[in-house]
Design a protein around this motif. Sequence first.
Motif, mmCIF file in Angstrom:
data_model
loop_
_atom_site.group_PDB
_atom_site.id
_atom_site.type_symbol
_atom_site.label_atom_id
_atom_site.label_comp_id
_atom_site.label_asym_id
_atom_site.label_seq_id
_atom_site.Cartn_x
_atom_site.Cartn_y
_atom_site.Cartn_z
ATOM 1 N N PHE A 127 -3.292 -1.164 -5.126
ATOM 2 C CA PHE A 127 -2.465 -0.284 -3.846
ATOM 3 C C PHE A 127 -3.354 -0.609 -2.571
ATOM 4 O O PHE A 127 -2.565 -0.812 -1.528
ATOM 5 N N PHE A 128 -4.787 -0.324 -2.565
ATOM 6 C CA PHE A 128 -5.480 -0.534 -1.414
ATOM 7 C C PHE A 128 -5.348 -2.208 -1.133
ATOM 8 O O PHE A 128 -5.328 -2.387 0.006
ATOM 9 N N GLY A 129 -5.628 -2.921 -2.245
ATOM 10 C CA GLY A 129 -5.569 -4.214 -1.670
ATOM 11 C C GLY A 129 -4.327 -4.986 -1.282
ATOM 12 O O GLY A 129 -4.266 -5.647 -0.528
ATOM 13 N N PHE A 130 -3.298 -4.415 -1.688
ATOM 14 C CA PHE A 130 -1.972 -4.850 -1.058
ATOM 15 C C PHE A 130 -1.710 -4.591 0.361
ATOM 16 O O PHE A 130 -1.021 -5.365 1.127
ATOM 17 N N LEU A 131 -2.321 -3.545 0.925
ATOM 18 C CA LEU A 131 -2.313 -3.451 2.376
ATOM 19 C C LEU A 131 -2.848 -4.546 3.071
ATOM 20 O O LEU A 131 -2.501 -4.913 4.214
ATOM 21 N N LEU A 132 -3.985 -5.193 2.414
ATOM 22 C CA LEU A 132 -4.696 -6.161 3.279
ATOM 23 C C LEU A 132 -4.084 -7.621 2.645
ATOM 24 O O LEU A 132 -3.947 -8.432 3.582
ATOM 25 N N PHE A 133 -3.514 -7.473 1.437
ATOM 26 C CA PHE A 133 -2.931 -8.723 0.926
ATOM 27 C C PHE A 133 -1.519 -9.115 1.964
ATOM 28 O O PHE A 133 -1.534 -10.227 2.309
ATOM 29 N N ILE A 134 -0.830 -8.354 2.444
ATOM 30 C CA ILE A 134 0.174 -8.377 3.126
ATOM 31 C C ILE A 134 -0.061 -8.481 4.708
ATOM 32 O O ILE A 134 0.555 -9.435 5.352
ATOM 33 N N SER A 135 -0.809 -7.557 5.165
ATOM 34 C CA SER A 135 -1.099 -7.753 6.681
ATOM 35 C C SER A 135 -1.921 -8.834 7.067
ATOM 36 O O SER A 135 -2.095 -9.413 7.969
ATOM 37 N N GLY A 136 -2.816 -9.526 5.861
ATOM 38 C CA GLY A 136 -3.551 -10.427 6.068
ATOM 39 C C GLY A 136 -2.900 -11.616 6.550
ATOM 40 O O GLY A 136 -3.601 -12.582 6.866
ATOM 41 N N ARG A 137 -1.690 -11.674 6.164
ATOM 42 C CA ARG A 137 -0.694 -12.912 6.505
ATOM 43 C C ARG A 137 -0.812 -12.970 8.010
ATOM 44 O O ARG A 137 -0.405 -13.939 8.346
ATOM 45 N N ASN A 138 -1.090 -11.920 8.690
ATOM 46 C CA ASN A 138 -0.681 -11.928 10.027
ATOM 47 C C ASN A 138 -2.254 -12.457 10.709
ATOM 48 O O ASN A 138 -3.064 -11.762 10.727
ATOM 49 N N ARG A 139 -2.244 -13.858 11.114
ATOM 50 C CA ARG A 139 -3.574 -14.279 11.020
ATOM 51 C C ARG A 139 -4.161 -13.989 12.378
ATOM 52 O O ARG A 139 -5.512 -14.234 12.754
ATOM 53 N N SER A 140 -3.760 -13.403 13.383
ATOM 54 C CA SER A 140 -4.494 -12.862 14.531
ATOM 55 C C SER A 140 -4.197 -11.143 14.798
ATOM 56 O O SER A 140 -3.169 -10.612 14.378
#
Length: 490
Positions: A239-252
């Motif tokens: 659950f914690f990781g998905f926050l970064l997994f999805i937002s990490g696709r925004n490269r900037s």
Amino acid sequence: MNSTTVPTIVTTTQLAQLVEELSQRAETTTTNISQGLLIVVSSLIFFMQAGFAFLESGAVRAGKEKPVLFKNFLVLCVGNLAFWATGFAFGYGGTNPFIGDRYFFLINLGQNNYVLWLSNFVFAATTSTIATGALAERAKLVSYLVLSFFIAGLIHPVVAHWAWTEDGWLASGIKVDNVTVTYADFAGSGVVHVTGGAAAFLGAIVLGARIGRFNDMGQPVPIEEKTTSTSALGGFILFFGFLLFISGRNRSVTRTQDTITVGRISVNTLLAGSAGAITSLIFVAVISRKQKSNRDSQLLVATLNGCLAGLVAICAGADSVHAYAAIIIGIVAGLSHRSWTKVILKWKIDDPVESVSVHLGAGIWGVIAVGFFDFNRGLLYNWTRASVVQLMWNVVGLLAIIAWTAATSAILFGVLHTFNLLHLSRADELKGLEGSSWSRAAAVSGEKTNAMTRRRRRMQKQRSSVEEEAASVDEEKKESRGDSVSTTAV
């Protein structure tokens, strides 16, 4: 004498050079900040592998947790080497619309692109882990390693090239009314989860069910002795990781609009995951309300996997849907998960960690949902030809991803089966994975666990027999007292 200061005259040319130099420095600083944050985010996404490992080890039978953890670690390492050798090249090298053709073994890849390699590897690693989860307890070690190599080195990268590079045929899209319609899948509901889920589905079919999973009537037999507390820990990590997994696709993250988008993504991620969890919980609670044994474990597993289904579904449109839409997407994902789970069991397909229902089922829904809820081009907001084509193009992307994954996975599983490298023998499966192709250390650990289980069962039987004897003595005493009372009365 008073000295006078002669002011320095700056020419227009010098001023322009100064402005240009400051602009370049600002751009360099912005790039460094974005890349630094991308490294941190990718490293945290990498930690999701621990969540998958805990989730899977808690879903298998007692005594087989260590081989599962061992497998997950090796799958990650093999996938790393595969993505270095061919994966990045097939996915992100070259301008061919179907497959990349340069940067094999990172040759001629500029060092400033190493961050790009890292940030895309974590998505390939996730795809591999999803696919191998459905094979738990009954596949040989070599089959896991071969599958992870080809998924990270070929199958996922080709799909990523289609959808996530500007030259890919899905990303290039088609023109409708002077508007270019492209495949919309922001963080991989299709690219990652449908790919991994489709491979898992085919693998589970080819492998067949675990021994004892279904009775002679074809009805599923509950697997006892699950370590659900371990699965819960894995669920929290994911659950914690998905926050970064999805937002990490925004490269900037250096512009104001970037922070707004990342904020929207984070909120939508939390809402969709929570909605999926609650929906799945209510669904199972209503169905199992008359069940007395093992109900708490079932409710916990349903909640965890319902949450993951919601997170998987929101990946595709987390950046482009409103908060209420994220909740709807999560609710439907929870229902989709339960429906897929029931259908898979009816078809006698054994999926220990529910990879197919969570990733394939919810992933398909997530990609389709973008066509309705995208606030820029969704059918619920803009009833235009471009909106209709957007939905259709996403469906075309889904069909292409499933067809490619199924075809390549079928060949792979066929080769493994032909050379007897896929399925554990019946004897090996019955005595546990620890006694076959796994390490001696894992075997010793499994034997200790089984010995402890047998000892605990013997103690329980002894305790039951003692209690039965005590109850029998009490009954005899009561009867003797009753006889003496009757004699006295006479």
